[in-house]
Write a protein that holds these residues in place. Structure first.
Motif, PDB file in Angstrom:
ATOM      1  N   GLY A  69      15.540  71.500  -7.643  1.00  0.00           N
ATOM      2  CA  GLY A  69      15.175  72.875  -7.352  1.00  0.00           C
ATOM      3  C   GLY A  69      14.256  73.427  -8.419  1.00  0.00           C
ATOM      4  O   GLY A  69      14.605  73.454  -9.591  1.00  0.00           O
TER       5      GLY A  69
ATOM      6  N   THR B  87      12.409  76.573  -7.874  1.00  0.00           N
ATOM      7  CA  THR B  87      12.671  78.014  -7.791  1.00  0.00           C
ATOM      8  C   THR B  87      13.696  78.216  -6.682  1.00  0.00           C
ATOM      9  O   THR B  87      14.156  77.244  -6.075  1.00  0.00           O
ATOM     10  CB  THR B  87      11.390  78.824  -7.450  1.00  0.00           C
ATOM     11  N   ASP B  88      14.009  79.456  -6.389  1.00  0.00           N
ATOM     12  CA  ASP B  88      14.938  79.737  -5.290  1.00  0.00           C
ATOM     13  C   ASP B  88      14.400  79.281  -3.941  1.00  0.00           C
ATOM     14  O   ASP B  88      15.168  79.056  -3.008  1.00  0.00           O
ATOM     15  CB  ASP B  88      15.252  81.235  -5.218  1.00  0.00           C
ATOM     16  N   THR B  89      13.081  79.156  -3.829  1.00  0.00           N
ATOM     17  CA  THR B  89      12.481  78.836  -2.539  1.00  0.00           C
ATOM     18  C   THR B  89      11.591  77.585  -2.556  1.00  0.00           C
ATOM     19  O   THR B  89      10.927  77.290  -1.566  1.00  0.00           O
ATOM     20  CB  THR B  89      11.635  80.021  -2.035  1.00  0.00           C
ATOM     21  N   HIS B  90      11.573  76.855  -3.660  1.00  0.00           N
ATOM     22  CA  HIS B  90      10.729  75.660  -3.772  1.00  0.00           C
ATOM     23  C   HIS B  90      11.480  74.516  -4.430  1.00  0.00           C
ATOM     24  O   HIS B  90      12.254  74.730  -5.375  1.00  0.00           O
ATOM     25  CB  HIS B  90       9.472  75.961  -4.601  1.00  0.00           C
ATOM     26  N   ASP B  91      11.222  73.300  -3.931  1.00  0.00           N
ATOM     27  CA  ASP B  91      11.729  72.072  -4.545  1.00  0.00           C
ATOM     28  C   ASP B  91      10.553  71.276  -5.069  1.00  0.00           C
ATOM     29  O   ASP B  91       9.448  71.325  -4.509  1.00  0.00           O
ATOM     30  CB  ASP B  91      12.479  71.210  -3.530  1.00  0.00           C
TER      31      ASP B  91
ATOM     32  N   ARG C 208      11.279  75.459   0.499  1.00  0.00           N
ATOM     33  CA  ARG C 208      12.598  75.056   0.971  1.00  0.00           C
ATOM     34  C   ARG C 208      13.180  76.154   1.846  1.00  0.00           C
ATOM     35  O   ARG C 208      13.139  77.328   1.506  1.00  0.00           O
ATOM     36  CB  ARG C 208      13.525  74.813  -0.218  1.00  0.00           C
ATOM     37  N   ASP C 209      13.745  75.730   2.974  1.00  0.00           N
ATOM     38  CA  ASP C 209      14.470  76.631   3.862  1.00  0.00           C
ATOM     39  C   ASP C 209      15.770  75.920   4.214  1.00  0.00           C
ATOM     40  O   ASP C 209      15.796  75.082   5.112  1.00  0.00           O
ATOM     41  CB  ASP C 209      13.652  76.940   5.109  1.00  0.00           C
TER      42      ASP C 209
END
Length: 99
Positions: free
Chosen positions: A32, A34-38, A71-72
């Motif tokens: 991970g 960020t909270d929205t990217h891997d 990432r979702d």
């Protein structure tokens, strides 16, 4: 799908197929970013001769190449961060063991 790519030339943007991992010769591992990217990295990259290492702002050291995707949940999606945002998180170094 929009992805960001980090290699020895720097950071660039590219388009990858939704099943990109299945067509790659690299054994990928993800973490991970960020909270929205891997960030996806070569799982054996640190053991290759003369690796180039990316050091992230949290201190994590990862061998190149690195693919950044959105990432979702469990699914990969388009990366939404900019090249500048990713660039502010990472620096590139030659093999840290040689220092």
């Amino acid at each position: 799908m929009r992805a960001l790519w980090i290699d020895d030339k720097g950071i660039s943007e590219l388009d990858v197929a939704p099943d990109w991992e299945r067509h790659s010769s690299i054994d990928w591992d993800a973490f991970g970013l960020t909270d929205t990217h891997d960030a996806w990295t070569d799982d054996v990259g640190l053991f290759r001769p003369d690796p180039i290492i990316a050091t992230f702002s949290d201190g994590r050291k990862v061998a190149l190449p690195i693919l950044v995707l959105g990432r979702d949940g469990e699914a990969c999606t388009d990366a939404t961060m900019t090249l500048a945002e990713l660039g502010a998180m990472v620096t590139l170094d030659q093999d840290p063991a040689s220092r």
